[in-house]
Structures are given as C-alpha cells and as structure tokens.
Design a protein around this motif. Structure first.
Motif, short mmCIF file in Angstrom:
data_model
loop_
_atom_site.label_atom_id
_atom_site.label_comp_id
_atom_site.label_asym_id
_atom_site.label_seq_id
_atom_site.Cartn_x
_atom_site.Cartn_y
_atom_site.Cartn_z
N LEU A 196 0.93 -1.13 0.05
CA LEU A 196 0.05 0.11 -0.07
C LEU A 196 0.86 1.27 -0.11
O LEU A 196 1.94 1.41 0.96
CB LEU A 196 -0.67 0.19 1.27
N VAL A 197 0.70 2.10 -1.06
CA VAL A 197 1.72 3.09 -1.27
C VAL A 197 0.81 4.71 -1.25
O VAL A 197 -0.29 4.63 -1.64
CB VAL A 197 2.47 3.16 -2.34
N SER A 198 1.12 5.57 -0.60
CA SER A 198 0.52 6.95 -0.49
C SER A 198 1.48 7.87 -0.61
O SER A 198 2.60 7.87 -0.22
CB SER A 198 -0.13 7.01 1.08
N GLY A 199 1.03 8.97 -1.36
CA GLY A 199 2.11 10.02 -1.77
C GLY A 199 3.02 9.52 -2.84
O GLY A 199 2.75 8.51 -3.49
N GLU A 200 4.05 10.42 -2.81
CA GLU A 200 5.09 9.86 -3.92
C GLU A 200 6.20 8.89 -3.32
O GLU A 200 6.81 9.17 -2.30
CB GLU A 200 5.81 11.16 -4.53
N VAL A 271 -0.72 4.74 7.20
CA VAL A 271 0.05 4.87 5.60
C VAL A 271 -1.07 5.56 4.71
O VAL A 271 -0.98 6.35 3.86
CB VAL A 271 0.51 3.53 5.24
N ARG A 272 -2.14 4.87 4.86
CA ARG A 272 -3.30 5.37 3.82
C ARG A 272 -3.78 6.68 4.00
O ARG A 272 -3.97 7.37 3.10
CB ARG A 272 -4.70 4.25 4.17
N ALA A 273 -3.83 7.15 5.35
CA ALA A 273 -4.21 8.50 5.66
C ALA A 273 -3.19 9.64 5.35
O ALA A 273 -3.51 10.73 5.07
CB ALA A 273 -4.79 8.64 6.95
N SER A 274 -1.99 9.35 5.01
CA SER A 274 -0.87 10.15 5.02
C SER A 274 -0.96 11.45 4.10
O SER A 274 -0.86 12.61 4.50
CB SER A 274 0.46 9.57 5.23
N ASP A 293 3.97 26.14 10.38
CA ASP A 293 4.04 25.39 9.24
C ASP A 293 4.04 23.82 9.87
O ASP A 293 4.15 23.42 10.94
CB ASP A 293 5.70 25.53 8.58
N ILE A 294 3.74 22.90 9.10
CA ILE A 294 3.53 21.50 9.19
C ILE A 294 4.14 20.84 8.09
O ILE A 294 4.29 21.09 6.76
CB ILE A 294 2.12 20.98 9.04
N THR A 295 5.16 19.92 8.68
CA THR A 295 6.07 19.19 7.71
C THR A 295 5.07 18.28 6.97
O THR A 295 4.22 17.53 7.19
CB THR A 295 7.07 18.50 8.46
N HIS A 296 5.43 18.20 5.68
CA HIS A 296 4.85 17.15 4.56
C HIS A 296 5.41 15.67 4.56
O HIS A 296 6.40 15.56 4.82
CB HIS A 296 5.05 17.71 3.15
N THR A 297 4.50 14.98 4.82
CA THR A 297 4.79 13.52 4.43
C THR A 297 5.07 13.38 2.86
O THR A 297 4.04 13.65 2.06
CB THR A 297 3.72 12.43 4.97
N LEU A 298 6.09 13.01 2.40
CA LEU A 298 6.46 12.98 1.12
C LEU A 298 6.19 11.65 0.36
O LEU A 298 5.65 11.57 -0.77
CB LEU A 298 8.09 13.12 1.00
N GLY A 299 6.19 10.50 1.25
CA GLY A 299 5.56 9.21 1.05
C GLY A 299 5.54 8.24 1.89
O GLY A 299 6.35 8.54 2.89
N ALA A 300 4.73 7.29 1.78
CA ALA A 300 4.51 6.26 2.97
C ALA A 300 4.25 4.89 2.26
O ALA A 300 3.37 4.92 1.10
CB ALA A 300 3.32 6.71 3.81
N ALA A 301 4.73 3.94 2.68
CA ALA A 301 4.21 2.49 2.22
C ALA A 301 4.26 1.71 3.33
O ALA A 301 5.15 1.81 4.35
CB ALA A 301 5.39 2.20 1.26
#
Length: 505
Positions: A196-200, A271-274, A293-301
């Motif tokens: 399961l992958v979320s983001g890039e 992961v799904r919600a990120s 500011d809020i740090t971005h989640t670049l990708g999750a798996a």
C-alpha cells in the motif's frame, strides 16, 4: 531505604562487557535516575484518578495519599507541572523508598508487578543515558538531529521516561539518540502489488517491480528476523524510530517495541491517511497567517503490516530561514536561552494562539515537546512554530466544514466532532506537556499563561481552557490498566488560577 538491584545489576554487567568506560559514571548516575522516575511516579500518585486511592490530604509537611486498604503514602507536596529530580523519598507507612520500582512492588495494587519492572528498566536506562550524555557546549547545534541528542531524560512527566523493554544495553548505545550513534538503515524488497503506497515513493527506493522499504536494524533483527540490504546511514531522533538522513528527509520506521506507553509500529491506516493529511495540512497552514508550518509526508508505504512500514517526512530544518534556528520544544531546557518570564510569555502566546486558531478551524494537534518545534530568530525571539507527525491528531469534520473545508476521504480514529476529545488532545499535549516542560513549574506556567491571555483569540475553546481543570493523559493509570485500550485521562488543577504556594514541593 530500598532500591531495586536487579535491572541495575543486569545493566551494569552488560555495560562492563560492551562499554566498560561508562560503568562508574552509570553507577554514579543511579541515585539521580531513581529520583527522576520517583518524581514522575509521585506526581501520578498525587494527581491521577487511581482506583485504589481513597483520599489525598496536603499539609504544611507534605502530602498524604490514603489507599483504599487503609495504608498511607507520604511525600512532598506535588507540583504537577514541575520537572527535574525533586522527590528523593516517599514513605509507605514507616518505610522510606528511594526506588520507584520497589515502591510499586510493595504497593501490590493490580498489575503493579509488571509496571514495577518497567520502572526498574526506566531507572537503569535513564542512568545509562545520563552517563553517556554529551557535555553541554557553549555553541548551538548545527543539524536537526543534534538538538534531539540533547534531550537525555525523555518524557518530562512519564515514569517510563526511559523505559525501553526489549532493548539491551548494547541496543540502547547503538540506537538511542542521546548516545549519538550513526545507524545503518537497510531495505527490504517487497513486490509493488503487495504494498500500500501513499504519496510519491522515491525512485531510489524502487527496484524493478519491487518497492524497497527502509527498515530499522532492531526491527529487522528482533521482529522481522531477516537480513536487509544496506541503504543509508542516519541519525536517530527523540522518537528513536524516526531518523534523519544527512541532507535528506526524516525516515519514520516501524519499531515494534514498547517505548514509554506504546508499541511504535506504523499501521496501514496511518499509511493510507498520510497523503490526505498532508493535503489538509497544507490548506490549514495557508490559513494560519505565518504562525505555523506543518512538515509534509513525502511518501508512505507498507507491506500491509504494521511491522513493515515506513513514512518519509520533510525535515523541520527546511522551515528555518538563514540566521534562524528550529528546535524541538523538548530541547529548550537543554539550551543556554535565558527563558525569562517575558520570553516564556512570548512563546506561550505564540503556541496557544496557533493551537487555538487551528482548533477553531477543526484540527487538534498533539503538540507535545517532541512534535512541536519553535523557530527562533538570531536574538532567540520565538518567531513561529513547526509541527511534525500527523499520526495522532484529531480532526473535526463539522468545524472544518464551517470554514469550507471538506475531508470526506478521512475516516477512522482521527476523526471526531466531540469537543471534549478535541480539547483534551490539544490542551493535554500543549499546555500540560510542551508549555509546562518549557516553564519547569506550575507558578512559571501560570504566570506565562496569564501574561499571554489578553492577546489570545477569544473562542469557546479558550474559555474552556481558562475555566476548567486541565485534562492530561493519566500516564500511570494507563500502564496499570492493560485491559483498557486507548488513552485514559485525569484532570490537573488549572495553572491559570492557583497561587504559587499551592505547588510548594
């Protein structure tokens, strides 16, 4: 006076084998470590709603806690917002206890034995951390992980502030940020179809039809029980399982060990919600007027397992302009900042203004000293905040909708319109955690809150904060209630209204 020799003796024996030069320093650090953990335990005995506590009586000579079975504990009056090694002895009947594990054992309340083992682990681990702490320097750290390495004592109010069951002395030296290690992260190849992958997901973590999932070496050895392919070196941060890549993002790994209260894995839900959370965060930041500011989640798996999952997240460093510094609020106490009453009031005003505005929009941050960072100007003036890790915030669809924000793709445990839950999340972590630890005492916290109050946004949430006791997690009750999942809460006297001598200890 009792103390628990077993965990301490086991740690000393292993230390003699793996780092003998630290043995004497660790032994010398034990009395302070016992006092630090005992202070946190006494705070719980004095303030949490423990079912076997019948009454509490404060007097000129201290605090008496009467148990339902007729026994009585006696110790100093307790400031629930104080930090440090303030309590060196608590009496149970006529017996004095300097060691929190021995005290909990002899209390013999339900689940006391297991909790006593955790307290013993916390003491031994804290002594090791203090023994190997870097000498305070006159300069300021240059990299984000160096700030995190300065936070030696862990959670400022949890008796399990340094409890790391399952970690040997060698593991702690190899992976604990306060020991300043460099950790070799490896990867495990998993077919894309099984993930399961979320983001890039970055190209360097792909190989043919596989995703390469970064894995913490402790997790690989103790949970996955498999070898990994070496990837990159990294520096552990306060959470232990999140590491900073030099020149790159932070890597949040699964680490299926119980640290303080929780097992630190990463659920498929997270992961799904990120990606949706990062999108929401970007919208909210645009409405905050530069406060946060809020740090971005670049990708999750994840390989559809909480034991094999990873999030790649921006470093807060990217939010500091030239000449500015960004550091976790938990690290403030380790700096040479003057932290005058005026400075603390300015920081409190900034933090509460940001937190209340975001809560009014519909999001309650878990803004404790690890997740919340402050950006400082060259003259140490607090300028704005950075928040990281959206995994345990609370989101109100009704409040968001009132501001034209729709989050239909977010469901599950993060979502609630219950005002009590939303306020608990923010006030317990921000006021009862980050601000209290920065202030160091109830009187200092109260003074900062009262000084900031005239400039805070007038909302129903602020009224609730001012007019009611402060909700905080019942950290000890949670460890003594293994049959009850989720968070348990208690209420502390409001620092807005109590006089300074109420907190004498």
């Amino acid at each position: 006076m009792y103390h628990s020799p077993t965990a301490e003796a086991e740690a000393a024996e292993e230390l003699a084998a793996v780092r003998p030069a630290l043995r004497d320093r660790c032994r010398a650090a034990l009395p302070g470590a016992r006092a630090a953990v005992l202070t946190r335990l006494w705070r719980a005995l004095a303030h949490e709603q423990l079912p076997w506590v019948a009454a509490r009586t404060a007097g000129a000579h201290g605090l008496t806690v009467r148990l339902a079975d007729g026994r009585a504990l006696h110790g100093p009056r307790s400031d629930p917002y104080a930090t440090g090694d303030r309590v060196t002895e608590v009496r149970l009947g006529r017996e004095g206890y300097a060691d929190p594990a021995r005290l909990m054992t002899d209390l013999a309340v339900p689940h006391a034995a297991a909790f006593a083992a955790e307290l013993a682990n916390s003491v031994a681990s804290l002594a090791l951390s203090r023994a190997d702490a870097a000498e305070p320097g006159a300069g300021w750290p240059e990299r984000d992980w160096e700030w995190e390495q300065r936070v030696v004592d862990g959670h400022p109010f949890h008796p399990n502030c340094r409890s790391r069951p399952g970690f040997s002395v060698a593991d702690q030296l190899a992976y604990g940020p306060e020991h300043r290690p460099v950790v070799e992260l490896g990867t495990v190849a998993v077919p894309v179809a099984e993930c399961l992958v979320s983001g890039e997901w970055p190209a360097e973590l792909r190989s043919g039809g596989d995703l390469l999932l970064p894995v913490h070496p402790w997790q690989a050895a103790h949970v996955l029980k498999r070898t990994t392919v070496p990837w990159r070196t990294a520096h552990p941060l306060m959470s232990l399982r999140t590491l900073a890549l030099p020149g790159g993002p932070h890597v949040k790994t699964a680490l299926s060990a119980r640290l303080t209260s929780s097992v630190r894995d990463i659920s498929p839900y997270s992961v799904r919600a990120s990606a949706a959370l990062s999108t929401l965060a970007a919208d909210l930041v645009g409405r905050m007027g530069g406060l946060l500011d809020i740090t971005h989640t670049l990708g999750a798996a994840t390989a559809h397992s909480p034991n094999l999952a990873v999030l790649l997240r921006e470093s807060p460093e990217v939010y500091a302009a030239p000449g500015e510094r960004v550091l976790p609020v938990a690290a403030l106490s380790t700096t040479a900042l003057p932290r005058s009453a005026d400075w603390l009031a300015a920081f409190t005003r900034l933090a509460l203004t940001a937190g209340l505005r975001l809560l009014e929009l519909g999001v309650a941050l878990e803004a404790h000293g690890q997740n919340l960072l402050v950006v400082l100007a060259a003259d140490d003036t607090p300028l704005r905040l950075v928040y990281r890790d959206l995994a345990d915030i609370r989101i109100s669809p009704a409040r968001l909708a009132g501001h034209g924000i729709v989050v239909s793709e977010l469901t599950g445990r993060l979502v609630t319109d219950d005002e009590v839950s939303l306020r608990r999340k923010l006030f317990g972590s921000l006021v009862g955690g980050a601000l209290a630890a920065a202030a160091g005492s109830g009187p200092a916290l109260g003074a900062a809150l009262r000084a900031a109050l005239p400039d805070l946004p007038r909302t129903p949430d602020l009224a609730a904060l001012c007019e009611n006791p402060l909700p905080v997690k019942a950290l000890t009750l949670m460890r003594l209630s293994p049959e009850t999942p989720g968070d348990l809460w208690t209420e502390l006297p409001s620092p807005f209204v109590l006089e300074a001598d109420t907190y004498d200890q």
